[in-house]
Design a protein around this motif. Structure first.
Motif, PDB file in Angstrom:
ATOM      1  N   ASP A  42       0.870  -1.311  -0.049  1.00 38.82           N
ATOM      2  CA  ASP A  42      -0.022   0.019   0.026  1.00 38.82           C
ATOM      3  C   ASP A  42       1.023   1.115  -0.006  1.00 38.82           C
ATOM      4  O   ASP A  42       2.041   1.124   0.152  1.00 38.82           O
ATOM      5  CB  ASP A  42      -1.077  -0.167   1.189  1.00 38.82           C
ATOM      6  N   SER A  43       0.241   2.292  -0.172  1.00 39.72           N
ATOM      7  CA  SER A  43       0.973   3.481  -0.128  1.00 39.72           C
ATOM      8  C   SER A  43       1.778   3.942   1.270  1.00 39.72           C
ATOM      9  O   SER A  43       2.923   4.498   0.980  1.00 39.72           O
ATOM     10  CB  SER A  43      -0.077   4.819  -0.110  1.00 39.72           C
ATOM     11  N   PRO A 102      12.271   4.758   0.203  1.00 38.07           N
ATOM     12  CA  PRO A 102      12.519   5.921  -0.760  1.00 38.07           C
ATOM     13  C   PRO A 102      13.196   5.587  -2.027  1.00 38.07           C
ATOM     14  O   PRO A 102      13.011   6.289  -3.181  1.00 38.07           O
ATOM     15  CB  PRO A 102      13.339   6.831   0.128  1.00 38.07           C
ATOM     16  N   LYS A 103      13.893   4.242  -2.168  1.00 36.78           N
ATOM     17  CA  LYS A 103      14.635   4.011  -3.420  1.00 36.78           C
ATOM     18  C   LYS A 103      13.680   2.980  -4.157  1.00 36.78           C
ATOM     19  O   LYS A 103      14.427   2.151  -5.030  1.00 36.78           O
ATOM     20  CB  LYS A 103      16.158   3.585  -2.861  1.00 36.78           C
ATOM     21  N   LEU A 104      12.543   2.637  -3.876  1.00 36.50           N
ATOM     22  CA  LEU A 104      11.991   1.701  -4.584  1.00 36.50           C
ATOM     23  C   LEU A 104      11.714   2.035  -6.141  1.00 36.50           C
ATOM     24  O   LEU A 104      11.215   2.860  -6.384  1.00 36.50           O
ATOM     25  CB  LEU A 104      10.459   1.534  -3.752  1.00 36.50           C
ATOM     26  N   GLU A 105      11.823   0.797  -6.661  1.00 38.48           N
ATOM     27  CA  GLU A 105      11.996   0.964  -8.264  1.00 38.48           C
ATOM     28  C   GLU A 105      11.184  -0.084  -8.938  1.00 38.48           C
ATOM     29  O   GLU A 105      10.422   0.251 -10.254  1.00 38.48           O
ATOM     30  CB  GLU A 105      13.267   1.009  -9.300  1.00 38.48           C
ATOM     31  N   ILE A 106      10.828  -1.124  -8.297  1.00 38.74           N
ATOM     32  CA  ILE A 106       9.835  -2.067  -8.672  1.00 38.74           C
ATOM     33  C   ILE A 106       9.183  -2.891  -7.894  1.00 38.74           C
ATOM     34  O   ILE A 106       9.811  -3.298  -6.886  1.00 38.74           O
ATOM     35  CB  ILE A 106      10.757  -2.992  -9.795  1.00 38.74           C
ATOM     36  N   ASP A 151      -1.057  -1.038  -4.425  1.00 42.58           N
ATOM     37  CA  ASP A 151      -1.606   0.386  -4.787  1.00 42.58           C
ATOM     38  C   ASP A 151      -0.791   0.749  -6.153  1.00 42.58           C
ATOM     39  O   ASP A 151       0.240   1.600  -6.208  1.00 42.58           O
ATOM     40  CB  ASP A 151      -1.138   1.269  -3.836  1.00 42.58           C
ATOM     41  N   ILE A 152      -1.571   0.446  -7.304  1.00 41.92           N
ATOM     42  CA  ILE A 152      -1.265   0.664  -8.832  1.00 41.92           C
ATOM     43  C   ILE A 152      -0.882   1.975  -9.069  1.00 41.92           C
ATOM     44  O   ILE A 152      -0.196   2.754  -9.550  1.00 41.92           O
ATOM     45  CB  ILE A 152      -1.991  -0.116  -9.866  1.00 41.92           C
ATOM     46  N   ALA A 153      -1.989   3.076  -8.762  1.00 42.04           N
ATOM     47  CA  ALA A 153      -2.078   4.420  -8.767  1.00 42.04           C
ATOM     48  C   ALA A 153      -1.037   5.046  -8.151  1.00 42.04           C
ATOM     49  O   ALA A 153      -0.261   5.759  -8.748  1.00 42.04           O
ATOM     50  CB  ALA A 153      -3.296   5.102  -8.238  1.00 42.04           C
ATOM     51  N   LYS A 154      -0.693   4.701  -7.002  1.00 46.25           N
ATOM     52  CA  LYS A 154       0.805   5.015  -6.510  1.00 46.25           C
ATOM     53  C   LYS A 154       1.987   4.704  -6.982  1.00 46.25           C
ATOM     54  O   LYS A 154       2.959   5.785  -7.181  1.00 46.25           O
ATOM     55  CB  LYS A 154       0.494   4.661  -4.788  1.00 46.25           C
ATOM     56  N   CYS A 155       2.051   3.678  -7.434  1.00 51.01           N
ATOM     57  CA  CYS A 155       3.014   3.030  -8.360  1.00 51.01           C
ATOM     58  C   CYS A 155       3.336   3.870  -9.754  1.00 51.01           C
ATOM     59  O   CYS A 155       4.474   4.270  -9.699  1.00 51.01           O
ATOM     60  CB  CYS A 155       3.054   1.655  -8.546  1.00 51.01           C
ATOM     61  N   ASN A 215       6.492   6.471 -10.634  1.00 53.07           N
ATOM     62  CA  ASN A 215       7.174   5.871 -11.490  1.00 53.07           C
ATOM     63  C   ASN A 215       7.805   4.519 -11.087  1.00 53.07           C
ATOM     64  O   ASN A 215       8.749   4.057 -11.361  1.00 53.07           O
ATOM     65  CB  ASN A 215       8.215   6.788 -11.850  1.00 53.07           C
ATOM     66  N   ILE A 216       7.267   3.854 -10.316  1.00 57.11           N
ATOM     67  CA  ILE A 216       7.619   2.453  -9.763  1.00 57.11           C
ATOM     68  C   ILE A 216       6.971   1.555 -10.695  1.00 57.11           C
ATOM     69  O   ILE A 216       5.689   1.418 -11.086  1.00 57.11           O
ATOM     70  CB  ILE A 216       7.163   2.159  -8.465  1.00 57.11           C
ATOM     71  N   ARG A 217       7.767   0.652 -11.538  1.00 58.25           N
ATOM     72  CA  ARG A 217       7.216  -0.523 -12.316  1.00 58.25           C
ATOM     73  C   ARG A 217       6.644  -1.743 -11.448  1.00 58.25           C
ATOM     74  O   ARG A 217       6.895  -1.897 -10.246  1.00 58.25           O
ATOM     75  CB  ARG A 217       8.569  -1.063 -13.101  1.00 58.25           C
TER      76      ARG A 217
END
Ligand code: GLV
Length: 307
Positions: free
Chosen positions: A52-53, A60-64, A76-80, A84-86
């Motif tokens: 979740d959000s 803070p460094k999450l990319e995927i 939470d796809i909208a948050k991703c 810009n998180i894949r």
């Protein structure tokens, strides 16, 4: 890649965990500290724990985010998208097992396979024959959601001589199956209704009291989608009151809780959200998670991107 931190949200599958640990610095929620949180660039999850959000903002460094599941309703796809998180999932590799389970549940409900097993084990056969059951072959099958899994169910049910109809957002003319643009009409014209759509705001409780009543006292519901597709209290009362003929359920609204009333019902077959849980499929799902992560960190195209 050994310095890249990967957080696994809960124990998922031994082989996946071992392979992740060979390639990355693997963390779980209990061993992340303030010093290492900045090394975490990937989250690996499944259908149990929400990404979740709050979790996303804490890394803070999450990319995927790579889920060991085809469904991504816990993310939470909208948050991703916003950050810009894949996101990747594991489609296709599990469709056959999930469809096999769906057909297995339909057979188990109609032919009372679990009840008859108990009948033999408990010595009742010595005293009298098992009561007659109901045929599956040739029953009118309705499928809610004709995606990869719904199509795999349709193919199997067609081999049982079942006429196939479906409801989905748009007609899939190439399928050759009968389309109903409205789930109530599908249910009114089906004897066995398979729920195989994605869980979204629109499909939450898509099987409500009206749909259950349209199926009627001889109708059977098979759910291999998500518990939230069905209004569970309505399902439980319809089954208890004989307004619905039976149900085969692999998923529940509040897993792993299962309503007490279902446990005593002979017209219900219960399964612990395990439709894709075979060794072969779980290995293929794990390999897909690993390949997606490797592709991402090597700047290559993702194999099964959601976002
Ligand atoms: O429920 C299982 C999945 O989404 O893969």
């Amino acid at each position: 890649m050994e310095s890249i931190g990967v957080l696994m949200t809960c124990p998922i599958y031994g082989y996946l965990e071992e392979e992740l640990a060979k390639r990355f610095r693997l963390f779980n929620p209990s061993n992340i500290s303030e010093e290492n949180v900045n090394s975490i660039r990937a989250v690996v999850c499944n259908t149990k724990i929400s990404v979740d959000s709050v979790l996303i903002d804490s890394l803070p460094k999450l990319e995927i985010v790579s889920t060991f599941s085809v469904g991504y309703d816990k993310i939470d796809i909208a948050k991703c998208r916003e950050k810009n998180i894949r996101v990747t999932n594991t489609p296709d590799v599990l469709s056959e097992d999930v469809a096999d389970t769906a057909i297995g549940l339909a057979l188990a409900v109609l032919r009372k396979i679990c009840v008859s097993d108990q009948y033999v084990r408990n010595g009742h056969w010595i005293k009298s024959d098992f009561p007659l059951t109901t045929k599956f072959s040739g029953k009118a099958v309705g499928i809610v959601g004709l995606g990869r899994i719904g199509s795999a169910i349709a193919k199997r049910a067609a081999a049982f001589g079942c006429p196939i109809s479906y409801y989905s957002r748009s007609e899939k003319t190439e399928s050759g199956y009968k389309y109903y643009p409205n789930i109530l009409d599908l249910a009114s014209n089906s004897e066995v209704l398979f729920v195989a759509c994605t869980l979204t705001k629109e499909t939450y409780h898509i099987v409500n009291r009206q749909v259950i009543d349209a199926l009627g006292p001889k109708g059977v519901i098979i759910n291999i989608g998500r518990g939230q597709h069905i209004d569970q209290p309505e399902l439980v009362s319809a089954l208890s009151e004989g307004r619905l003929g039976g149900a085969g359920l692999d998923v529940f609204e509040n897993e792993p809780e299962v309503p007490e009333q279902l446990l005593g019902l002979e017209n219900v077959v219960l399964s612990p959200h395990a439709a894709s849980d075979t060794v072969e499929t779980c290995n293929a799902m794990a390999d897909l998670v690993l390949s997606n992560l490797e592709a991402h960190f090597l700047n290559k195209p993702l194999l099964t991107p959601v976002v």
